[in-house]
Motif scaffolding. Structure first.
Motif, PDB file in Angstrom:
ATOM      1  N   TRP A 172      -1.767  10.208  10.792  1.00  0.00           N
ATOM      2  CA  TRP A 172      -1.811   8.863  10.201  1.00  0.00           C
ATOM      3  C   TRP A 172      -0.860   7.933  10.944  1.00  0.00           C
ATOM      4  N   TYR A 228       0.815  -1.215   0.000  1.00  0.00           N
ATOM      5  CA  TYR A 228       0.000   0.000   0.000  1.00  0.00           C
ATOM      6  C   TYR A 228       0.851   1.268   0.000  1.00  0.00           C
ATOM      7  N   GLU A 242      -9.428   0.253   0.140  1.00  0.00           N
ATOM      8  CA  GLU A 242      -8.018  -0.105   0.352  1.00  0.00           C
ATOM      9  C   GLU A 242      -7.567   0.258   1.763  1.00  0.00           C
ATOM     10  N   LEU A 243      -8.005   1.418   2.227  1.00  0.00           N
ATOM     11  CA  LEU A 243      -7.636   1.833   3.581  1.00  0.00           C
ATOM     12  C   LEU A 243      -8.184   0.856   4.615  1.00  0.00           C
ATOM     13  N   ARG A 273       0.546   6.659  -7.067  1.00  0.00           N
ATOM     14  CA  ARG A 273      -0.567   7.508  -7.475  1.00  0.00           C
ATOM     15  C   ARG A 273      -0.276   8.990  -7.266  1.00  0.00           C
ATOM     16  N   ARG A 302     -11.410   7.581  -3.839  1.00  0.00           N
ATOM     17  CA  ARG A 302     -10.179   7.952  -3.151  1.00  0.00           C
ATOM     18  C   ARG A 302     -10.490   8.868  -1.971  1.00  0.00           C
ATOM     19  N   LYS A 317       0.163   3.895  -2.845  1.00  0.00           N
ATOM     20  CA  LYS A 317      -0.072   5.279  -2.452  1.00  0.00           C
ATOM     21  C   LYS A 317       0.894   6.213  -3.176  1.00  0.00           C
ATOM     22  N   LEU A 368      -5.940  10.641   6.515  1.00  0.00           N
ATOM     23  CA  LEU A 368      -5.416   9.402   5.944  1.00  0.00           C
ATOM     24  C   LEU A 368      -4.785   9.708   4.587  1.00  0.00           C
ATOM     25  N   PRO A 369      -3.979   8.766   4.056  1.00  0.00           N
ATOM     26  CA  PRO A 369      -3.337   9.010   2.759  1.00  0.00           C
ATOM     27  C   PRO A 369      -4.375   9.301   1.682  1.00  0.00           C
ATOM     28  N   THR A 412      -4.370   9.370  -1.582  1.00  0.00           N
ATOM     29  CA  THR A 412      -4.467   8.672  -2.868  1.00  0.00           C
ATOM     30  C   THR A 412      -4.978   7.241  -2.720  1.00  0.00           C
ATOM     31  N   LEU A 413      -5.147   6.773  -1.498  1.00  0.00           N
ATOM     32  CA  LEU A 413      -5.701   5.419  -1.347  1.00  0.00           C
ATOM     33  C   LEU A 413      -7.227   5.494  -1.329  1.00  0.00           C
ATOM     34  N   LYS A 414      -7.840   4.387  -1.807  1.00  0.00           N
ATOM     35  CA  LYS A 414      -9.296   4.334  -1.849  1.00  0.00           C
ATOM     36  C   LYS A 414      -9.840   3.851  -0.509  1.00  0.00           C
TER      37      LYS A 414
END
Lengths: 244, 297
Positions: free
Chosen positions: A84, A12, B96-97, A19, B127, A16, B88-89, B91-93
């Motif tokens: 995070w 991941y 996915e998270l 992208r 995303r 990440k 949260l990041p 670019t992650l969906k």
């Protein structure tokens, strides 16, 4: 179980990062474009040095340390700031998975960058290198990523996300120039050549030049030891900052 | 039974330099309970949660999570945490998270179920950067749920949500509680604590200053609230015997007192034109103000 967590975390982290064009494009394009310019397009005879091979080593170093410094430095600073990282620390995830993922990401970029540089060098630059030295250079570059992960970790532990971008640039670009990664160090004034011992990138570049035979009699063990000590220093300082 | 206690602070002390954030906090969280930690800013609520997640270590006293030290990652296998601020990041969906989060647990909740409980069914492929503020909060909630926790810690879940979203969130919390999940939430909203909690714990200056059911907390600050339109100046009314607090808002004087009849007698005698008189039970908010009031110097 633990290994699987490390693998998923790495997967991941890569996803990440891939992208984010603002990270991927400069990381790949800068070393490849500069290498193409200096090694292939600009003419020049460097006497006993084989220019394209020499620059493959130094741009290899330049290329692989970028994602390590930015991925760790800026990534950690941002994720620390945004919470995070806190969210991960309160989960059952082993903390090592977070750092492993960032190292894996740096290594994957290193492999791709070395591959692209090799392609340009071999096809267009007339690089003459045996399989052995080519693999040896790859190994030096991959292991060489680690001290810069540690340096990035230190920067990312100390400053905020915005500041980290500036500081990493401030460390990365001058260090690259003064370590002779863009233009060979031997054309620099003597005092700058003497100063180079303080830059971890110079030590790595010497090892890279040594394994491809562009610099004779490189004391490999000494450079490796210096890099190891610098890595240890960065890690200790980072650990101290976490204890606050 | 000792195993009934999921989390406990035992004389927990935490200092930041000269500031004592927690000053001997004693509290137990039992299975199936919904506890609201209430307190003004700086009372120590977030520090209390930080100790139980293992993020902070107590300077004195002990903290137990599922009977052990929360600093061990394995001890947090049945804990779900929603932090006050965690981006949260981007670019992650969403899916996915949640999937990544489930990888940290031996027996996670099914991803579809997690998404459904958090109200994210249709957003799995979106995303994180494309979500609204309320949707982002729900993803953070989904991550807290992902491990199928026995105990959830939720730090100010509804801060910044609109009324509709807040009610929706309350319903999810009630559903989880009905499934036997223990929940500790901190909140500024007394209404929220009143609506959800089995037990309210009021924290002030790093200690528990009151605890009980919402009804008990309300009765703790004994007395009633009186309000009326009066020709008397506020200071005069404040000076009556048995007045706990008095304030003037929009031309009305509001006061609280444990001896309503005595106050009314004095006020009516002093002001012939007293009008619009109301007497009502103290709200949770009044009780809270009463309990957290700094002691007079």
């Amino acid at each position: 179980m633990t290994l699987r967590v490390h693998l998923w975390e790495s997967y991941y982290e890569l996803l990440k990062t891939l992208r984010q064009p603002a990270f991927v494009l400069p990381s790949l394009a800068f070393p490849v474009v500069f290498y193409t310019l200096f090694a292939v397009l600009l003419p020049g005879n460097w006497g006993s040095y084989q220019k394209a091979t020499y620059l493959l080593a130094t741009y290899g170093v330049f290329g692989v340390i970028g994602p390590a410094l930015f991925g760790f430095g800026v990534g950690l600073a941002l994720e620390r700031q945004q919470g995070w990282l806190r969210l991960k620390r309160v989960s059952p995830m082993p903390v090592s998975a977070y750092f492993t993922a960032k190292i894996v990401m740096s290594l994957v970029f290193a492999v791709v960058i070395y591959g692209l540089l090799s392609l340009v060098g071999l096809v267009f630059g007339g690089v003459e290198i045996g399989l052995g030295p080519w693999l040896a250079l790859g190994a030096v570059l991959l292991l060489g990523v680690l001290p810069f992960c540690a340096l990035g970790l230190l920067i990312g532990s100390l400053v905020s996300g915005q500041a980290a971008v500036a500081i990493v640039n401030l460390v990365y670009l001058p260090m690259a120039v003064l370590s002779g990664l863009w233009i060979p160090l031997f054309i620099f004034p003597g005092f700058l050549q003497d100063l180079a011992v303080v830059w971890p990138a110079w030590h790595l570049a010497e090892m890279a030049l040594g394994v491809v035979g562009q610099v004779e009699g490189v004391p490999m063990a000494r450079h490796a030891l210096v890099l190891l000590l610098m890595t240890a220093l960065f890690l200790v300082l980072a650990a101290l900052s976490w204890r606050r | 039974m000792a195993t009934d206690v999921l989390a406990a602070w035992r004389g927990a002390v935490k200092r930041y330099g000269a500031i004592t954030a927690l000053d001997g906090l004693d509290l137990e969280i039992h299975a199936g309970e919904l506890v609201a930690l209430l307190g003004v800013n700086g009372a120590g609520k977030t520090t209390a949660l930080g100790l139980i997640t293992g993020e902070l270590a107590p300077d004195a006293g002990r903290v137990e999570l599922f009977g052990g030290d929360p600093a061990l990652p394995a001890r947090r296998a049945r804990l779900g945490v929603m932090l006050q601020e965690a981006e949260l990041p981007e670019t992650l969906k969403v899916g996915e998270l949640v999937h990544l989060q489930t990888r940290y647990f031996d027996a996670p909740m099914a991803i579809d179920r997690t998404l459904a409980l958090a109200g994210l069914e249709s957003l799995g492929d979106r995303r994180y950067e494309q979500l609204s503020g309320g949707q982002k909060r729900r993803v953070q909630f989904a991550l807290a749920l992902a491990g199928d926790p026995a105990l959830m810690l939720i730090d100010e879940p509804t801060t910044g949500l609109d009324v509709g979203a807040r009610r929706q969130f309350w319903q999810v919390i009630r559903d989880l509680k009905a499934r036997g999940v223990s929940i500790v939430l901190t909140t500024h909203y007394l209404e929220e604590a009143d609506a959800l909690a089995d037990r309210i714990v009021v924290i002030g200056r790093g200690r528990v200053i009151a605890e009980g059911t919402p009804r008990e907390i309300k009765s703790r600050a004994s007395g009633r609230r009186i309000s009326a339109r009066s020709v008397l100046p506020l200071d005069r009314v404040r000076g009556f015997a048995h007045v706990a607090q008095a304030s003037a808002i929009d031309g009305r004087i509001h006061l609280t007192s444990a001896r309503v009849e005595d106050v009314l007698r004095e006020w009516l005698a002093a002001d012939d034109e007293l009008a619009d008189l109301t007497v009502e039970a103290l709200s949770l908010e009044d009780a809270f103000v009463e309990l957290t009031r700094e002691p007079a110097p």
